[in-house]
Write a protein that holds these residues in place. Sequence first.
Motif, PDB file in Angstrom:
ATOM      1  N   LEU A   1      -0.280  -0.856   0.624  1.00  0.00           N
ATOM      2  CA  LEU A   1       0.174   0.096  -0.388  1.00  0.00           C
ATOM      3  C   LEU A   1       0.196   1.494   0.205  1.00  0.00           C
ATOM      4  CD1 LEU A   1      -0.603  -2.419  -2.051  1.00  0.00           C
ATOM      5  CD2 LEU A   1      -1.425  -0.878  -3.843  1.00  0.00           C
TER       6      LEU A   1
ATOM      7  N   ASP B   1      -5.764  -6.106  -0.244  1.00  0.00           N
ATOM      8  CA  ASP B   1      -4.672  -5.218   0.147  1.00  0.00           C
ATOM      9  C   ASP B   1      -5.216  -4.045   0.956  1.00  0.00           C
ATOM     10  OD1 ASP B   1      -2.858  -6.815  -1.160  1.00  0.00           O
ATOM     11  OD2 ASP B   1      -2.804  -5.593  -2.984  1.00  0.00           O
TER      12      ASP B   1
ATOM     13  N   GLN C   1      -7.064  -3.297  -5.887  1.00  0.00           N
ATOM     14  CA  GLN C   1      -6.159  -3.804  -4.858  1.00  0.00           C
ATOM     15  C   GLN C   1      -6.900  -3.974  -3.528  1.00  0.00           C
ATOM     16  OE1 GLN C   1      -3.554  -4.238  -7.658  1.00  0.00           O
ATOM     17  NE2 GLN C   1      -3.118  -4.860  -5.560  1.00  0.00           N
TER      18      GLN C   1
ATOM     19  N   LEU D   1       4.138  -5.851  -7.634  1.00  0.00           N
ATOM     20  CA  LEU D   1       2.997  -6.611  -7.124  1.00  0.00           C
ATOM     21  C   LEU D   1       2.901  -7.964  -7.817  1.00  0.00           C
ATOM     22  CD1 LEU D   1       0.363  -3.732  -6.904  1.00  0.00           C
ATOM     23  CD2 LEU D   1       1.422  -4.932  -4.976  1.00  0.00           C
TER      24      LEU D   1
ATOM     25  N   GLU E   1       3.040  -2.084 -10.353  1.00  0.00           N
ATOM     26  CA  GLU E   1       2.401  -3.295 -10.873  1.00  0.00           C
ATOM     27  C   GLU E   1       3.419  -4.411 -11.087  1.00  0.00           C
ATOM     28  OE1 GLU E   1      -1.521  -2.418 -13.416  1.00  0.00           O
ATOM     29  OE2 GLU E   1       0.312  -1.599 -14.314  1.00  0.00           O
TER      30      GLU E   1
ATOM     31  N   ARG F   1      -0.992  -7.117   0.903  1.00  0.00           N
ATOM     32  CA  ARG F   1       0.051  -6.089   0.933  1.00  0.00           C
ATOM     33  C   ARG F   1      -0.526  -4.766   1.442  1.00  0.00           C
ATOM     34  NH1 ARG F   1       0.901  -8.564  -4.342  1.00  0.00           N
ATOM     35  NH2 ARG F   1      -1.153  -7.657  -4.742  1.00  0.00           N
TER      36      ARG F   1
END
Length: 261
Positions: free
Chosen positions: A43, A72, A67, A30, A27, A41
């Motif tokens: 992950l 993401d 997310q 991010l 976190e 992004r």
Amino acid sequence: MSDFAPVRPAVCVSLHDVAPATWSRCETLLAALAKVAPVPRTLLVVPDYHRRGDGLAPWYRAALAAQLEAGDELTLHGLFHLDDAPAPTSLRDWLHRRVLTCGEGEFAALAHEEAAARLRVGEAWFRDAGWPLYGFIAPAWLLGPDAWQALDQSAFTYTTTHGHFHLLHPWRAVPAPCIVYSTRSRWRLGLSLARNACLTHREAPLVRLALHPDDALHPTVVHQAQRLLEKLLQERVAMTKIGFAFALRTALASAPFTAAA
């Protein structure tokens, strides 16, 4: 170097080793990236990080779902992130599997059947969570021959190694240099910062900025990563890895291509 480039040069920002035990540091990273720009992004999620058996607690499921909702991508990053294959038998393998990766290159030496089984378990874990899954990234980017074969027989769309992005089915590879940090010792940290400060990669179709949870513990790493992302976004469009895979596949359908070695 490949003679192929997508419509625009791309940058993929990825966050490795995502798990309940690492989430607070994830976190932090991010949030730091978001201060630069609201880029998508990728992950890299480990279902059972270091065999802790953390599972998919409601708070963690909600965090990852958020997310996804924000744009993401979630992708599979091994099953345990631990190298429990038979011990290395050569100096080269020992260096790769025990020194450079600190014993976390899970798919470096797995037999075909075991590698295929772990891929299936990872796919089922994502399916049970109700999340889309396109990519598999081996811990430490180490894929042994049997693991490569298992991956080629799977339904995954792409994978990456340290220096290339690999589109699967059919297989194609393009140079994709990776900006990454090693923070396990002071000298490694200093070397990483110095090396990354000098990188340009202007001709590569894709550049990857790969961060790990422990990077959050080093303000110098976070600051440099922010500045590098800022610089890369002046010349490149930010994509998730599956976004780049789709762009690459579309371009391949309309242009000749020479695969990278």
